[in-house]
Scaffold this motif. Structure first.
Motif, PDB file in Angstrom:
ATOM      1  N   ALA A 110      78.145  54.341  45.277  1.00  0.00           N
ATOM      2  CA  ALA A 110      77.235  53.685  44.338  1.00  0.00           C
ATOM      3  C   ALA A 110      76.622  52.440  44.970  1.00  0.00           C
ATOM      4  O   ALA A 110      75.421  52.186  44.842  1.00  0.00           O
ATOM      5  N   LEU A 111      77.453  51.670  45.659  1.00  0.00           N
ATOM      6  CA  LEU A 111      76.977  50.440  46.297  1.00  0.00           C
ATOM      7  C   LEU A 111      75.957  50.755  47.390  1.00  0.00           C
ATOM      8  O   LEU A 111      74.870  50.165  47.442  1.00  0.00           O
ATOM      9  N   LEU A 112      76.266  51.706  48.225  1.00  0.00           N
ATOM     10  CA  LEU A 112      75.380  52.058  49.332  1.00  0.00           C
ATOM     11  C   LEU A 112      74.065  52.664  48.835  1.00  0.00           C
ATOM     12  O   LEU A 112      72.991  52.415  49.398  1.00  0.00           O
ATOM     13  N   TRP A 113      74.126  53.424  47.754  1.00  0.00           N
ATOM     14  CA  TRP A 113      72.947  54.068  47.186  1.00  0.00           C
ATOM     15  C   TRP A 113      71.880  53.058  46.778  1.00  0.00           C
ATOM     16  O   TRP A 113      70.684  53.350  46.806  1.00  0.00           O
ATOM     17  N   ASN A 115      72.227  39.320  47.766  1.00  0.00           N
ATOM     18  CA  ASN A 115      71.287  40.292  48.318  1.00  0.00           C
ATOM     19  C   ASN A 115      72.031  41.583  48.621  1.00  0.00           C
ATOM     20  O   ASN A 115      73.253  41.583  48.813  1.00  0.00           O
ATOM     21  N   LEU A 116      71.313  42.685  48.650  1.00  0.00           N
ATOM     22  CA  LEU A 116      71.952  43.998  48.759  1.00  0.00           C
ATOM     23  C   LEU A 116      72.673  44.220  50.083  1.00  0.00           C
ATOM     24  O   LEU A 116      73.829  44.652  50.103  1.00  0.00           O
ATOM     25  N   ALA A 158      74.919  44.637  42.693  1.00  0.00           N
ATOM     26  CA  ALA A 158      73.846  45.414  43.314  1.00  0.00           C
ATOM     27  C   ALA A 158      72.954  46.075  42.263  1.00  0.00           C
ATOM     28  O   ALA A 158      71.737  46.170  42.454  1.00  0.00           O
ATOM     29  N   ASP A 159      73.550  46.523  41.157  1.00  0.00           N
ATOM     30  CA  ASP A 159      72.754  47.110  40.076  1.00  0.00           C
ATOM     31  C   ASP A 159      71.689  46.131  39.601  1.00  0.00           C
ATOM     32  O   ASP A 159      70.511  46.482  39.465  1.00  0.00           O
ATOM     33  N   ILE A 160      72.102  44.907  39.335  1.00  0.00           N
ATOM     34  CA  ILE A 160      71.187  43.894  38.806  1.00  0.00           C
ATOM     35  C   ILE A 160      70.159  43.498  39.860  1.00  0.00           C
ATOM     36  O   ILE A 160      68.961  43.397  39.579  1.00  0.00           O
ATOM     37  N   VAL A 161      70.616  43.273  41.098  1.00  0.00           N
ATOM     38  CA  VAL A 161      69.702  42.888  42.171  1.00  0.00           C
ATOM     39  C   VAL A 161      68.639  43.960  42.373  1.00  0.00           C
ATOM     40  O   VAL A 161      67.442  43.660  42.471  1.00  0.00           O
ATOM     41  N   ARG A 162      69.053  45.225  42.417  1.00  0.00           N
ATOM     42  CA  ARG A 162      68.086  46.310  42.618  1.00  0.00           C
ATOM     43  C   ARG A 162      67.090  46.364  41.463  1.00  0.00           C
ATOM     44  O   ARG A 162      65.880  46.544  41.671  1.00  0.00           O
ATOM     45  N   GLU A 163      67.560  46.205  40.254  1.00  0.00           N
ATOM     46  CA  GLU A 163      66.645  46.237  39.114  1.00  0.00           C
ATOM     47  C   GLU A 163      65.645  45.086  39.179  1.00  0.00           C
ATOM     48  O   GLU A 163      64.473  45.246  38.829  1.00  0.00           O
TER      49      GLU A 163
END
Length: 200
Positions: free
Chosen positions: A23-26, A46-47, A154-159
């Motif tokens: 999930a993290l890498l995705w 940051n991711l 990572a979910d929040i950062v990506r969004e």
């Protein structure tokens, strides 16, 4: 009568760890070099930095703790390293290098997990003295928790970067609605928050 299948506790824990890793890498998929490195919070989250950090964590917990050092150089953990050096990738560290580091961490960790029993005892030098001794079982739970915590970051950062959201590639875990629905939904939440703020 429904029969429960007997599961292997170590295999279950290992599976949950791998789900969190994936999930993290995705969250890097489809992003530019700039976007995977962008500091999206006041503390610089940051991711790619999250991946670098979690890779380093796995090397420590499944390597050093069980006297199985990987030999992997982690200069960002040295005594003279600057604070938070493990939480971001330098311009000279490519995405491919950081992902490869994470995959090597998986391989090293997986070897420890596969070869040791859950009750194997290790020593976490950086924990308080009274709880430094920890079983593989406890370490697995600790690393699963940490990896999921950072996957949430990572979910929040990506969004924030491009609006992409979801639990993992095969499970969005969000209602299937169009952009207008989400905008209306968010506005309702904003109005509820403002109203609550006015009355309290």
């Amino acid at each position: 009568m429904i029969r429960m299948t007997v599961s292997d506790p170590k295999a279950d824990l290992h599976r949950y760890l791998q789900i969190a890793r994936d999930a993290l890498l995705w969250k890097l998929d489809g992003l530019s070099e700039y976007d995977v490195r962008r500091p999206m919070t006041p503390t610089g989250t940051n991711l790619l930095g999250l991946i670098k950090h979690v890779a380093s964590v796995e090397f420590g917990y499944f390597g050093d703790v069980f006297d199985r050092p990987s030999g992997e150089p982690l200069p960002w953990f040295e005594e003279d390293a600057e604070p938070n050096a493990d939480m971001w990738a330098t311009a000279d560290e490519s995405r491919e290098q950081i992902i490869a580091l994470y995959h090597r961490a998986w391989a090293h960790a997986d070897a420890t997990i596969n070869e040791l029993p859950l009750d194997a005892v290790g020593r976490v030098a950086w924990w308080p003295a009274e709880r430094r001794e920890a079983t593989l079982h406890r370490i697995l739970i600790h690393v699963i928790t940490e990896t999921n915590r950072h996957a949430g970051h990572a979910d929040i950062v990506r969004e924030m970067i491009d609006g992409a959201a979801g639990l993992r590639a095969d499970n969005g875990n969000l209602p299937s609605r169009d952009e207008t629905w989400w905008e209306t939904y968010r506005n309702r939440l904003e109005q509820a928050a403002r109203k609550a703020g006015e009355t309290r």
